[in-house]
Write an enzyme that holds these catalytic residues in place. Structure first.
Site, PDB file in Angstrom:
ATOM      1  N   TYR A 260       0.836  -1.204   0.000  1.00 37.32           N
ATOM      2  CA  TYR A 260       0.000   0.000   0.000  1.00 37.32           C
ATOM      3  C   TYR A 260       0.874   1.259   0.000  1.00 37.32           C
ATOM      4  CZ  TYR A 260      -3.767   3.147   1.591  1.00 37.32           C
ATOM      5  OH  TYR A 260      -4.688   4.173   1.714  1.00 37.32           O
ATOM      6  N   ASP A 261       1.814   1.328   0.963  1.00 41.85           N
ATOM      7  CA  ASP A 261       2.616   2.551   1.111  1.00 41.85           C
ATOM      8  C   ASP A 261       3.429   2.827  -0.160  1.00 41.85           C
ATOM      9  OD1 ASP A 261       1.715   1.887   3.628  1.00 41.85           O
ATOM     10  OD2 ASP A 261       3.629   2.175   4.644  1.00 41.85           O
TER      11      ASP A 261
ATOM     12  N   ARG B 247     -10.342  -1.319  10.597  1.00 47.29           N
ATOM     13  CA  ARG B 247      -9.704  -0.064  11.011  1.00 47.29           C
ATOM     14  C   ARG B 247     -10.084   0.237  12.458  1.00 47.29           C
ATOM     15  NH1 ARG B 247     -10.314   3.533   5.454  1.00 47.29           N
ATOM     16  NH2 ARG B 247     -12.044   2.154   4.975  1.00 47.29           N
TER      17      ARG B 247
ATOM     18  N   THR C 116      -0.084   7.253  18.001  1.00 49.36           N
ATOM     19  CA  THR C 116      -1.080   8.298  17.755  1.00 49.36           C
ATOM     20  C   THR C 116      -1.570   8.263  16.307  1.00 49.36           C
ATOM     21  OG1 THR C 116       0.465  10.035  17.037  1.00 49.36           O
ATOM     22  CG2 THR C 116       0.079   9.812  19.421  1.00 49.36           C
TER      23      THR C 116
ATOM     24  N   GLY D 213      -0.564  -3.152  20.569  1.00 49.87           N
ATOM     25  CA  GLY D 213       0.567  -2.552  21.282  1.00 49.87           C
ATOM     26  C   GLY D 213       0.093  -2.028  22.627  1.00 49.87           C
TER      27      GLY D 213
END
Ligand code: NAD
Ligand code: UDP
Length: 323
Positions: free
Chosen positions: A150-151, A191, A215, A210
């Site tokens: 994706y990135d 998501r 953030t 995690g």
């Protein structure tokens, strides 16, 4: 730069990914502004019932192998899975969609002299070393990780789009979208906002990946769509523009907020942090403010409240049809 720009009334517009979460809201607003809207979407992560009634032709096709399309005044190219579990489910298909799908739409724009807007992403900044992220930051991206399809696909899409613009003079706009949420998200797309709301409504524990200290900056979908429309209508937009809400929250703070909105304590379950999960993310939106006169208006609490109401009304969060 003029803030209003192109009048969309009577314009022919193609929205790729128009049956998806963001694309369907964009179709709503384009139709409200008098545009004639067609959609191309293979329904891999979108739903036919998301399409507004006013949409003209719907092509259920792969954007990387499109049918013979008529000329359009504008193309809003959004087709691509956006949720990490969904885009990682078939990374080869994701990369193909991000890159070959974009090339196919750039070819349409070149052939018919259409204006084209490409939906890029904050993921092109990867796990950023610069904070907040300005458009001038080149990013910190793993080229061979689980998020890379994706990135790197979106980075390659930006590259080829910019090269088409330089080589063929196409009228290009690139928007880098930061985490967006709101009504019509698929409750099962994995998501964080859709997971937390579905889990809260189903009485399941919120899954925190995690320690919850990472953030994100969450933008309500109507704010995002207003930014996309402004970018599409602007006289020119030579460089990519960040669109996102600069309010930054840890994932634990998001869980706290959910708890406050639903009005009772919610259990939490810690899960391993996925590989390459970005630690921090917040857009610098100075460019969007200056060039588009845009800034988001909906606060996270108000947006989450509206999204919960929508999930309840759609009855999709417990696996119902939601049509
Ligand atoms: P979504 O998954 O809800 O919508 C994507 C749509 O594209 C779906 O309707 C899907 O069926 C369609 N699609 C996927 N692959 C396709 C293909 N090969 N051919 C045709 N159609 C295809 O996702 P979304 O959140 O609405 O995201 C829309 C766009 O915005 C994507 O390009 C995404 O990368 C970008 N974006 C979204 C966010 C976000 O937080 N929602 C953040 C950054 C970027
Ligand atoms: N996340 C989480 N619980 C979930 C889903 C996601 O804690 O049930 C975390 C995820 O690890 C990431 C953040 O929330 O740090 C945002 O995840 P999302 O998949 O929504 O978007 P992205 O990682 O692409 O920004």
């Amino acid at each position: 730069m003029k803030r209003e720009g192109l009048d969309l009334s009577g314009r022919t517009v193609l929205v790729t990914g128009g049956a998806g979460f963001v694309g369907s809201h964009l179709c709503d607003q384009l139709l409200a502004q008098g545009a004639r809207v067609d959609v191309l979407d293979n329904l891999s992560t979108g739903f036919a019932h998301n399409l507004p009634a006013g949409v003209g032709t719907f092509w259920k096709e792969d954007v990387a192998a499109p049918p013979d399309l008529p000329p359009y005044d504008l193309i809003f190219h959004l087709a691509c899975p956006a949720s990490p579990p969904r885009y990682q489910a078939d990374p080869v298909a994701t990369f193909r969609t991000a890159v070959f799908g974009t090339v196919a739409m750039l070819e349409e724009a070149r052939r018919h002299r259409s204006r084209i807007l490409i939906a890029s992403t904050s993921e092109i900044y990867g796990d950023p070393l610069e904070h907040p992220q300005k458009e001038t930051y080149w990013g910190h991206v793993n080229p061979i990780g689980f998020r890379s399809c994706y990135d790197e696909g979106k980075r390659a899409a930006e590259t080829i789009a910019t090269d088409y613009s330089r080589k063929y003079g196409i009228d290009l706009r690139i928007v880098r979208i930061f985490n967006t949420y709101g009504p019509r998200m698929d409750p099962f797309d994995g998501r964080v906002v859709s997971n937390f709301i579905r889990q809260a409504l189903a009485g399941e524990p919120l899954t925190i990946y995690g320690d919850g200290s990472q953030t994100r900056s969450f933008c309500y979908v109507s704010d995002l769509v207003e930014g996309i429309l402004r970018a599409g209508r602007a006289e020119a937009l030579p460089d990519p523009v960040n669109l996102g809400n600069p309010g930054e929250f840890t994932i634990s703070e998001l869980a706290d907020l959910l708890e406050e909105v639903v009005g009772h304590p919610l259990r939490r379950e810690l899960r391993p942090l996925p590989d390459d999960d970005p630690r921090r993310r917040r857009p610098d939106i100075t460019r969007a403010q200056e060039l588009l006169g845009w800034r988001p208006e909906v606060a996270l609490r108000a947006g989450i409240t509206r999204t919960i109401e929508n999930f309840l009304a759609q009855k999709t969060w417990d696996g119902g049809s939601g049509a």
